[in-house]
Motif scaffolding. Structure first.
Motif, PDB file in Angstrom:
ATOM      1  N   PHE A   1      38.421  -4.957 -23.854  1.00  0.00           N
ATOM      2  CA  PHE A   1      37.184  -5.830 -23.916  1.00  0.00           C
ATOM      3  C   PHE A   1      36.055  -5.397 -23.055  1.00  0.00           C
ATOM      4  O   PHE A   1      34.935  -5.355 -23.315  1.00  0.00           O
ATOM      5  CB  PHE A   1      37.548  -7.222 -23.465  1.00  0.00           C
ATOM      6  N   SER A   2      36.393  -4.651 -21.832  1.00  0.00           N
ATOM      7  CA  SER A   2      35.535  -4.452 -20.865  1.00  0.00           C
ATOM      8  C   SER A   2      34.767  -3.030 -21.454  1.00  0.00           C
ATOM      9  O   SER A   2      33.592  -2.954 -20.983  1.00  0.00           O
ATOM     10  CB  SER A   2      36.020  -3.946 -19.349  1.00  0.00           C
ATOM     11  N   GLN A   3      35.246  -2.465 -22.162  1.00  0.00           N
ATOM     12  CA  GLN A   3      34.596  -1.138 -22.577  1.00  0.00           C
ATOM     13  C   GLN A   3      33.549  -1.395 -23.749  1.00  0.00           C
ATOM     14  O   GLN A   3      32.745  -0.730 -24.011  1.00  0.00           O
ATOM     15  CB  GLN A   3      35.740  -0.197 -23.344  1.00  0.00           C
ATOM     16  N   LEU A   4      33.465  -2.595 -24.320  1.00  0.00           N
ATOM     17  CA  LEU A   4      32.577  -3.180 -25.333  1.00  0.00           C
ATOM     18  C   LEU A   4      31.136  -3.257 -24.302  1.00  0.00           C
ATOM     19  O   LEU A   4      30.223  -3.436 -24.871  1.00  0.00           O
ATOM     20  CB  LEU A   4      33.009  -4.432 -25.783  1.00  0.00           C
ATOM     21  N   SER A   5      31.247  -3.080 -22.864  1.00  0.00           N
ATOM     22  CA  SER A   5      29.922  -3.302 -22.377  1.00  0.00           C
ATOM     23  C   SER A   5      29.506  -1.867 -22.072  1.00  0.00           C
ATOM     24  O   SER A   5      28.283  -1.886 -21.602  1.00  0.00           O
ATOM     25  CB  SER A   5      30.361  -4.075 -20.831  1.00  0.00           C
ATOM     26  N   ASP A   6      30.000  -0.819 -22.666  1.00  0.00           N
ATOM     27  CA  ASP A   6      29.452   0.484 -22.452  1.00  0.00           C
ATOM     28  C   ASP A   6      29.123   0.700 -23.838  1.00  0.00           C
ATOM     29  O   ASP A   6      29.712   1.159 -24.651  1.00  0.00           O
ATOM     30  CB  ASP A   6      30.603   1.542 -21.704  1.00  0.00           C
ATOM     31  N   TYR A   7      27.859   0.940 -24.069  1.00  0.00           N
ATOM     32  CA  TYR A   7      27.274   1.354 -25.313  1.00  0.00           C
ATOM     33  C   TYR A   7      27.823   2.820 -25.680  1.00  0.00           C
ATOM     34  O   TYR A   7      27.922   3.269 -26.952  1.00  0.00           O
ATOM     35  CB  TYR A   7      25.848   1.144 -25.611  1.00  0.00           C
ATOM     36  N   SER A   8      28.025   3.700 -24.902  1.00  0.00           N
ATOM     37  CA  SER A   8      28.272   5.075 -25.173  1.00  0.00           C
ATOM     38  C   SER A   8      29.481   5.018 -25.585  1.00  0.00           C
ATOM     39  O   SER A   8      30.022   6.031 -26.287  1.00  0.00           O
ATOM     40  CB  SER A   8      28.239   6.000 -23.782  1.00  0.00           C
ATOM     41  N   ILE A   9      30.306   4.174 -25.456  1.00  0.00           N
ATOM     42  CA  ILE A   9      31.880   4.047 -25.940  1.00  0.00           C
ATOM     43  C   ILE A   9      31.783   3.256 -27.275  1.00  0.00           C
ATOM     44  O   ILE A   9      32.192   3.757 -28.287  1.00  0.00           O
ATOM     45  CB  ILE A   9      32.536   3.427 -25.132  1.00  0.00           C
ATOM     46  N   VAL A  10      31.089   2.206 -27.547  1.00  0.00           N
ATOM     47  CA  VAL A  10      30.685   1.339 -28.698  1.00  0.00           C
ATOM     48  C   VAL A  10      30.377   2.246 -29.814  1.00  0.00           C
ATOM     49  O   VAL A  10      30.604   2.333 -31.022  1.00  0.00           O
ATOM     50  CB  VAL A  10      30.076   0.240 -28.393  1.00  0.00           C
ATOM     51  N   SER A  11      29.195   3.086 -29.323  1.00  0.00           N
ATOM     52  CA  SER A  11      28.694   3.836 -30.394  1.00  0.00           C
ATOM     53  C   SER A  11      29.260   5.109 -31.086  1.00  0.00           C
ATOM     54  O   SER A  11      28.829   5.752 -31.697  1.00  0.00           O
ATOM     55  CB  SER A  11      27.055   4.546 -29.912  1.00  0.00           C
ATOM     56  N   GLN A  12      30.466   5.296 -30.264  1.00  0.00           N
ATOM     57  CA  GLN A  12      31.229   6.587 -30.711  1.00  0.00           C
ATOM     58  C   GLN A  12      31.910   5.979 -32.290  1.00  0.00           C
ATOM     59  O   GLN A  12      32.602   6.951 -32.903  1.00  0.00           O
ATOM     60  CB  GLN A  12      32.351   6.931 -29.849  1.00  0.00           C
ATOM     61  N   TYR A  13      31.929   4.958 -32.458  1.00  0.00           N
ATOM     62  CA  TYR A  13      32.934   4.263 -33.559  1.00  0.00           C
ATOM     63  C   TYR A  13      32.066   3.933 -34.864  1.00  0.00           C
ATOM     64  O   TYR A  13      30.851   3.579 -34.641  1.00  0.00           O
ATOM     65  CB  TYR A  13      33.705   3.222 -33.121  1.00  0.00           C
ATOM     66  N   ASP A  14      32.701   3.810 -36.024  1.00  0.00           N
ATOM     67  CA  ASP A  14      32.124   3.553 -37.183  1.00  0.00           C
ATOM     68  C   ASP A  14      32.376   2.168 -37.646  1.00  0.00           C
ATOM     69  O   ASP A  14      31.885   1.082 -38.166  1.00  0.00           O
ATOM     70  CB  ASP A  14      32.555   4.497 -38.457  1.00  0.00           C
ATOM     71  N   ILE A  15      33.551   1.755 -37.040  1.00  0.00           N
ATOM     72  CA  ILE A  15      34.379   0.418 -37.348  1.00  0.00           C
ATOM     73  C   ILE A  15      34.912  -0.238 -35.993  1.00  0.00           C
ATOM     74  O   ILE A  15      35.724   0.794 -35.356  1.00  0.00           O
ATOM     75  CB  ILE A  15      35.084   0.229 -38.453  1.00  0.00           C
ATOM     76  N   ILE A  16      34.716  -1.628 -35.606  1.00  0.00           N
ATOM     77  CA  ILE A  16      35.569  -1.916 -34.321  1.00  0.00           C
ATOM     78  C   ILE A  16      36.047  -3.427 -34.954  1.00  0.00           C
ATOM     79  O   ILE A  16      35.429  -4.231 -35.691  1.00  0.00           O
ATOM     80  CB  ILE A  16      34.566  -2.265 -33.238  1.00  0.00           C
ATOM     81  N   PHE A  17      37.163  -3.440 -34.795  1.00  0.00           N
ATOM     82  CA  PHE A  17      38.175  -4.655 -35.202  1.00  0.00           C
ATOM     83  C   PHE A  17      38.060  -5.683 -33.859  1.00  0.00           C
ATOM     84  O   PHE A  17      38.730  -4.900 -32.883  1.00  0.00           O
ATOM     85  CB  PHE A  17      39.381  -4.235 -35.673  1.00  0.00           C
ATOM     86  N   LEU A  18      37.799  -6.940 -33.866  1.00  0.00           N
ATOM     87  CA  LEU A  18      37.934  -7.561 -32.791  1.00  0.00           C
ATOM     88  C   LEU A  18      39.255  -8.663 -33.163  1.00  0.00           C
ATOM     89  O   LEU A  18      38.665  -9.660 -33.776  1.00  0.00           O
ATOM     90  CB  LEU A  18      36.573  -8.464 -32.599  1.00  0.00           C
ATOM     91  N   ASN A  19      40.148  -8.585 -32.603  1.00  0.00           N
ATOM     92  CA  ASN A  19      41.473  -9.355 -32.529  1.00  0.00           C
ATOM     93  C   ASN A  19      41.060 -10.665 -32.224  1.00  0.00           C
ATOM     94  O   ASN A  19      40.253 -10.800 -31.107  1.00  0.00           O
ATOM     95  CB  ASN A  19      42.628  -8.639 -32.132  1.00  0.00           C
ATOM     96  N   CYS A  20      41.926 -11.836 -32.891  1.00  0.00           N
ATOM     97  CA  CYS A  20      41.738 -12.919 -32.124  1.00  0.00           C
ATOM     98  C   CYS A  20      42.348 -13.012 -30.848  1.00  0.00           C
ATOM     99  O   CYS A  20      43.442 -12.388 -30.682  1.00  0.00           O
ATOM    100  CB  CYS A  20      42.561 -13.855 -33.129  1.00  0.00           C
ATOM    101  N   GLY A  21      41.649 -13.591 -29.857  1.00  0.00           N
ATOM    102  CA  GLY A  21      42.087 -13.683 -28.670  1.00  0.00           C
ATOM    103  C   GLY A  21      41.828 -12.572 -27.822  1.00  0.00           C
ATOM    104  O   GLY A  21      42.536 -12.318 -26.803  1.00  0.00           O
ATOM    105  N   SER A  22      41.016 -11.560 -28.029  1.00  0.00           N
ATOM    106  CA  SER A  22      40.689 -10.491 -27.419  1.00  0.00           C
ATOM    107  C   SER A  22      39.535 -10.699 -26.328  1.00  0.00           C
ATOM    108  O   SER A  22      39.217  -9.830 -25.838  1.00  0.00           O
ATOM    109  CB  SER A  22      40.331  -9.353 -28.383  1.00  0.00           C
ATOM    110  N   ILE A  23      38.966 -11.942 -26.061  1.00  0.00           N
ATOM    111  CA  ILE A  23      37.968 -11.892 -25.318  1.00  0.00           C
ATOM    112  C   ILE A  23      38.347 -12.393 -23.782  1.00  0.00           C
ATOM    113  O   ILE A  23      39.277 -13.135 -23.776  1.00  0.00           O
ATOM    114  CB  ILE A  23      36.706 -13.357 -25.858  1.00  0.00           C
ATOM    115  N   SER A  24      37.958 -11.847 -22.916  1.00  0.00           N
ATOM    116  CA  SER A  24      38.273 -11.903 -21.588  1.00  0.00           C
ATOM    117  C   SER A  24      37.273 -12.712 -20.948  1.00  0.00           C
ATOM    118  O   SER A  24      36.181 -12.473 -20.590  1.00  0.00           O
ATOM    119  CB  SER A  24      38.628 -10.755 -20.804  1.00  0.00           C
ATOM    120  N   GLY A  25      37.796 -13.961 -20.521  1.00  0.00           N
ATOM    121  CA  GLY A  25      36.810 -14.815 -19.713  1.00  0.00           C
ATOM    122  C   GLY A  25      36.026 -15.688 -20.838  1.00  0.00           C
ATOM    123  O   GLY A  25      36.474 -15.730 -22.068  1.00  0.00           O
ATOM    124  N   ALA A  26      34.658 -15.664 -20.835  1.00  0.00           N
ATOM    125  CA  ALA A  26      33.877 -16.367 -21.752  1.00  0.00           C
ATOM    126  C   ALA A  26      32.842 -15.553 -22.384  1.00  0.00           C
ATOM    127  O   ALA A  26      32.260 -14.772 -21.732  1.00  0.00           O
ATOM    128  CB  ALA A  26      33.117 -17.688 -21.391  1.00  0.00           C
TER     129      ALA A  26
END
Length: 385
Positions: free
Chosen positions: A147-172
């Motif tokens: 979840f914390s890596q979603l804050s880094d666009y250089s990581i996010v942008s490496q992918y074509d598809i991202i799956f966000l599983n139920c219960g994966s959010i840390s905090g709010a």
């Protein structure tokens, strides 16, 4: 959040086919190609895959695989490149070379027709969902990110598809605006998202889930979707309202058992922004939705995805005789000038700008994987992002 799905009705396993821009009426010589499309390693049948080729004037000949993965394509004679694609072809596709012989029927080898993964796929682990297990069961590869890596666009942008599983959010999620801004950036620039159940909060805001309409956070306009975590333990009779999905998996109606008292219900949905794919037949309530309409022009120009896709482009192909709707396909960039001359346009026929696809499902995979026929729906989602 355990949900069990039981089949109520199987649709007739018919071969769905068509040949637009067709060509026999203008005297084009053709032959028949037959085959079976399967996943890359596990060799499961892929229903609803687009199989197509072009004649020398860039007129398209196409068909779709049926629920058992079989197809029959009427193709122009000569040396032809045969394309097999799911979704818009940007994430899963295969290309083979075939010599089509006049008035001959050729059975293509199954080993040539396995659907390749060209996308780089990531998933965020959840407490209740494990979509990565289904991805693996199809023979494809997904990488775990946090979840914390979603804050880094250089990581996010490496992918074509991202799956966000139920219960994966840390905090709010409302306390993590960088995460949702990065996801908006990702989708605007062609990335595709899957979110399930509580992960609707990534889209429309809230905490680890969403408890009220118009919650703080998220990136999807509140006017297009409201989901509230007030689902009760119950069994719903559902119908697949998208014809292509129903034909692809051979399933039109099913029971969905929600056997825990906490799941996200879709309270309202703007059906000009979202397409409803699965509904509760009693209440008409949406249970699974999809959109290609999210696009923030202020975020455009930040490329995403695997370098393997850099030499391919997604276009909207226009039928030569205007006999049917335009078709979204992905082609080699080097062939674009000929397609442009044919009247085709850059980008998907349905997306806004360069925007990618978002699927949201109220049901999902989970720890014991006892999900009944939901698995076929989720397999289709994976291959069509």
């Amino acid at each position: 959040m355990k949900k069990h799905l039981l089949i109520m009705l199987l649709s007739v396993l018919t071969l769905v086919s068509c040949s637009d821009d067709n060509n026999n009426s203008s005297g084009e010589k053709t032959g028949i190609l037959k085959g079976k499309v399967t996943t890359i390693n596990t060799h499961k049948a892929v229903g609803g895959a687009l199989v197509f080729t072009f004649d020398n004037d860039n007129n398209i000949y196409h068909t779709y695989t049926n629920v058992t993965g079989d197809f029959e394509l009427d193709a122009p004679v000569g040396d032809r490149e045969i394309y097999i694609q799911t979704g818009d072809g940007s994430n899963f596709r295969t290309k083979i070379d075939v010599v089509v012989q006049e008035n001959q029927t050729q059975q293509l080898e199954e080993s040539l027709l396995r659907l390749d993964q060209v996308a780089r796929i990531a998933y965020v682990s959840g407490n209740y969902d494990s979509i990565e297990d289904i991805i693996t069961s199809l023979g494809y590869v997904a990488e775990s990110i946090t979840f914390s890596q979603l804050s880094d666009y250089s990581i996010v942008s490496q992918y074509d598809i991202i799956f966000l599983n139920c219960g994966s959010i840390s905090g709010a999620i409302s306390s993590n605006p960088t995460v949702t801004n990065n996801l908006a950036n990702f989708v605007t620039n062609g990335g595709s998202l899957y979110a399930s159940d509580w992960s609707v909060a990534y889209l429309i805001g809230g905490g680890s889930n969403t408890t009220a309409c118009n919650a703080a956070g998220g990136f999807i306009p509140d006017t297009t979707l409201c989901s509230v975590d007030n689902g009760n333990s119950e069994t719903l009779t559902a119908s697949i309202t998208n014809t292509a999905l129903a034909n692809a998996i051979g399933l039109s109606t099913l029971d969905i058992e929600y056997d825990l008292g906490s799941w996200q219900k879709i309270v309202s949905v703007d059906e000009t922004f979202w397409e409803v794919l699965v509904r509760d037949t009693t209440t008409n309530e949406a249970l699974m939705i999809k959109t290609n309409n999210f696009y923030d022009s202020s975020l455009a120009g930040n490329p995403v995805g695997s370098p393997e896709n850099s030499d391919w482009i997604t276009i909207c192909h226009q039928p030569d005789d205007n006999s049917s709707n335009p078709i979204t396909i992905t082609i080699e960039a080097s062939s674009w000038p000929a397609h442009e001359a044919h009247g085709d346009t850059l980008g998907s026929c349905t997306s806004t700008g360069t925007g990618g696809t978002i699927y949201y499902t109220t049901f999902h995979n989970h720890a014991n994987e006892n999900i009944g026929n939901a698995q076929f729906i989720l397999e289709h989602v994976i291959l069509n992002l």
